[in-house]
Design a protein around this motif. Structure first.
Motif, PDB file in Angstrom:
ATOM      1  N   LYS A 127      -0.613  -8.867  -2.034  1.00 47.37           N
ATOM      2  CA  LYS A 127      -1.290  -7.717  -2.655  1.00 47.37           C
ATOM      3  C   LYS A 127      -0.463  -7.094  -3.780  1.00 47.37           C
ATOM      4  O   LYS A 127      -0.788  -6.020  -4.265  1.00 47.37           O
ATOM      5  N   VAL A 140      -5.880  -1.862   0.220  1.00 47.05           N
ATOM      6  CA  VAL A 140      -4.537  -2.111   0.751  1.00 47.05           C
ATOM      7  C   VAL A 140      -4.427  -1.404   2.098  1.00 47.05           C
ATOM      8  O   VAL A 140      -4.717  -0.213   2.197  1.00 47.05           O
ATOM      9  N   ASP A 207      -1.324  -4.884   5.259  1.00 50.94           N
ATOM     10  CA  ASP A 207      -0.672  -5.611   4.170  1.00 50.94           C
ATOM     11  C   ASP A 207       0.777  -5.176   3.992  1.00 50.94           C
ATOM     12  O   ASP A 207       1.580  -5.906   3.444  1.00 50.94           O
TER      13      ASP A 207
END
Lengths: 330, 277
Positions: A127, A140, A207
């Motif tokens: 990411k 996210v 993430d």
């Protein structure tokens, strides 16, 4: 009377020669497990060589707030080594087991080693998370424990806040909006640092994990190479986990001297080296230089400098109805 | 009029009653009183502020709602399990019987971690559900799964002895009188089982309300969404807010007590009704 006087020095000598077995209880927080395991062995060797006494240090680990509460409720700690000064303040205030100015008794605010909050991301950083502003982007997922129950999470919250202040020219309203957006991206609020690490590492949630620097290195070591990466943000907070002798308990057990020496030895070269090896940042400049390549360089702000100390920060952000609660209002 | 007092088969009524009261007082009553005493440190306004904040209200809704659903599901499937264990003889029955008690014995934290791992998107069960967008770990569904897990033995173990005591001849009589299977179940078996089933339900419900160890791992603990009351209480304690925690605990205690009282009343009524017919 004369005979007594003759015997007395001999008696004292005999007592001194007789090595004692000493037990210490160190009540600590979660991520120090590995560090104190090694430190206790080294200190026992040092103390044996100096006095001939055998020291066995028992450890108790848990969330910092929970541990402080246990000590207040009667857990017989001789020393406490917790995640934040606020928790030891509570022991001083509520149970009066040590003086209120305890933090001035040892160098560097009674924090022999420091740490900070960094990001742990999955291998390859899919990411593209580089800094705090990447955490508020939609899509996210950020894993961090609840600041109300976890000391580490409180440091993380303040680090995010400090970053936002720095970015938006010290505009409090914008900082609040930034942190609220960040917590909107949090799918799981574990109660402690270890729980959050398990959620992220074992269960594959999220993430990015906001994590103690030493805990991040430990997670990488345990998971093996090629699974996670550490990302150091441009700015974070200087976490100063303090240590203190619990005077009343240690006095009652007759171990005050050993307890004091136990904490003082944390500042010695040996103590500092073990800290550095366990990814705690040493205070001693010589050792800090030697292990400099282990610790990424970044801008670090302090709770005193940025937030006016823990008591103020606690009341402002984490108390009932404080800013953290307001973020979660419907 | 030789005996003014009622004679009992075993002596020592006063002694045993005294001991029962002492024991109940020591183990149950004193800790409960202590909870209420702690709330005494609060003014009425602060009590209300702590006990009726939006976050607290969300936690009550979740705790009571999901505990109720979990106990309801356990009442249905627990009855089924108990029925199979009593009425049929098959290979592995003893083993299955022993398995039922496992949620009693397993430390709840272990149960929570295991369930969370199983139902996580990368877990053995979770990976089959994830493609359909069904998430269990870290959702309300996860809380429900954990509370169902810990409540199962309560229903099975309270219903099982009653099924064992059921007279087969009564069912045969119902059949010879022309009742079909559903009627036999509805009119003959269920009324006899209902009081025990209700007890099992109440126990499972009460157990679920107090559960902390397993839920804290499988829930995402987000305020207003997946945070149960015990977790909220823990978070208050870790903030050294003892009075606020006690306020929440007092609300839980009073509501739970009223609910259990209502269930007991219902059970007493159905038992009497059943005896009369």
């Amino acid at each position: 009377m004369k005979t007594v006087l003759k015997i007395l020095p001999a008696l004292v000598l005999a007592l001194a020669a007789h090595a004692r077995a000493i037990n210490l209880l160190n009540v600590s927080y979660d991520p120090t497990r590995e560090f104190y395991e090694q430190y206790n062995a080294v200190f026992a060797r040092y103390w044996k060589a100096r006095t001939g006494d055998t020291v066995a240090v028992q450890m108790s680990h848990g969330g910092s707030g929970k541990q402080a509460q246990a000590v207040i409720n009667g857990l017989d700690a001789d020393v406490v080594t917790l995640a934040l000064a606020y928790d030891i303040d509570q022991i001083a205030r509520q149970a009066k087991l040590l003086p209120p100015d305890w933090q001035k008794r040892l160098p560097d605010n009674s924090a022999p080693y420091t740490s900070t909050i960094v990001f742990l991301v999955r291998q390859g950083n899919p990411k593209h998370i580089k800094d705090w502003n990447d955490l508020v982007k939609p899509g996210v997922a950020v894993v961090t424990p609840n600041p109300k129950t976890s000391g580490g999470a409180r440091w993380a919250f303040l680090a995010a806040w400090a970053y936002a202040l720095d970015q938006y020219g010290h505009d409090e309203a914008k900082a609040r909006d930034f942190v609220a957006r960040l917590y909107k991206n949090v799918p799981v609020l574990d109660t402690g640092a270890r729980g959050a690490t398990i959620t992220f590492v074992q269960h594959g949630i999220g993430d990015v994990l906001l994590v103690w620097e030493n805990e991040a290195h430990l997670a990488i070591q345990e998971a093996g190479a090629g699974k996670f990466e550490i990302v150091t943000p441009s700015l974070s907070i200087l976490a100063e986990p303090p240590v203190a002798v619990v005077d009343k308990n240690a006095g009652r057990h007759g171990v005050l001297t050993v307890a004091q020496a136990y904490l003082k030895y944390l500042y010695s070269d040996e103590g500092q080296e073990i800290a550095a090896k366990n990814f705690y940042r040493p205070r001693n400049s010589k050792l800090a230089a030697r292990y400099a390549n282990r610790f990424a360089r970044l801008k670090l702000v302090t709770v005193e400098g940025q937030f006016g100390g823990w008591r103020k920060a606690q009341a402002n952000f984490f108390s009932d109805g404080g800013i953290f609660d307001q973020i979660y209002q419907p | 009029m030789l005996l003014s007092r009622q004679r009992r088969v075993l002596p020592g009524f006063r002694l045993t009653l005294g001991f029962s009261l002492f024991y109940l007082g020591l183990i149950v009553l004193i800790p409960l009183v202590a909870v209420f005493a702690k709330t005494g440190a609060l003014t009425w306004e602060r009590f209300w502020h702590a006990a009726a904040s939006p976050v607290a209200l969300g936690a009550y809704r979740l705790s009571f709602g999901v505990s109720f659903l979990a106990a309801l599901v356990n009442a249905v499937f627990g009855l089924l399990v108990a029925w199979v264990l009593v009425r049929y003889r098959f290979w592995g029955r003893r083993l299955m019987d022993a398995l039922v008690d496992l949620p009693f014995a397993l430390p709840t934290a272990v149960a929570g971690v295991t369930l969370a791992a199983l139902y996580a998107p990368n877990g053995w069960i979770g990976e089959w559900l994830a493609p359909y967008g069904l998430k269990i770990s870290y959702t309300r569904l996860g809380v429900f799964v954990a509370l169902t897990f810990i409540g199962l033995p309560f229903v099975v173990r309270t219903v099982q002895p009653v099924i064992e005591a059921l007279d087969l001849e009564v069912e045969e009589a119902a059949a010879t009188l022309g009742a079909n299977r559903f009627q036999t179940f509805r009119r003959v078996i269920l009324p006899a089982l209902f009081p025990a089933l209700l007890t099992g339900f109440a126990l499972a419900f009460a157990r679920a309300l107090g559960e902390y160890g397993s839920v804290v791992f499988i829930s995402s603990n987000l305020p207003l969404r997946t945070q149960i009351v015990p977790v909220l209480i823990m978070s208050k304690l870790e903030q050294f807010d003892y009075a606020g925690a006690a306020a929440l605990a007092a609300v839980m205690l009073v509501v739970s007590f009223l609910l259990l009282l209502a269930i007991n009343g219902l059970q007493w009524r159905t038992a009497r009704h059943h005896q009369q017919t």
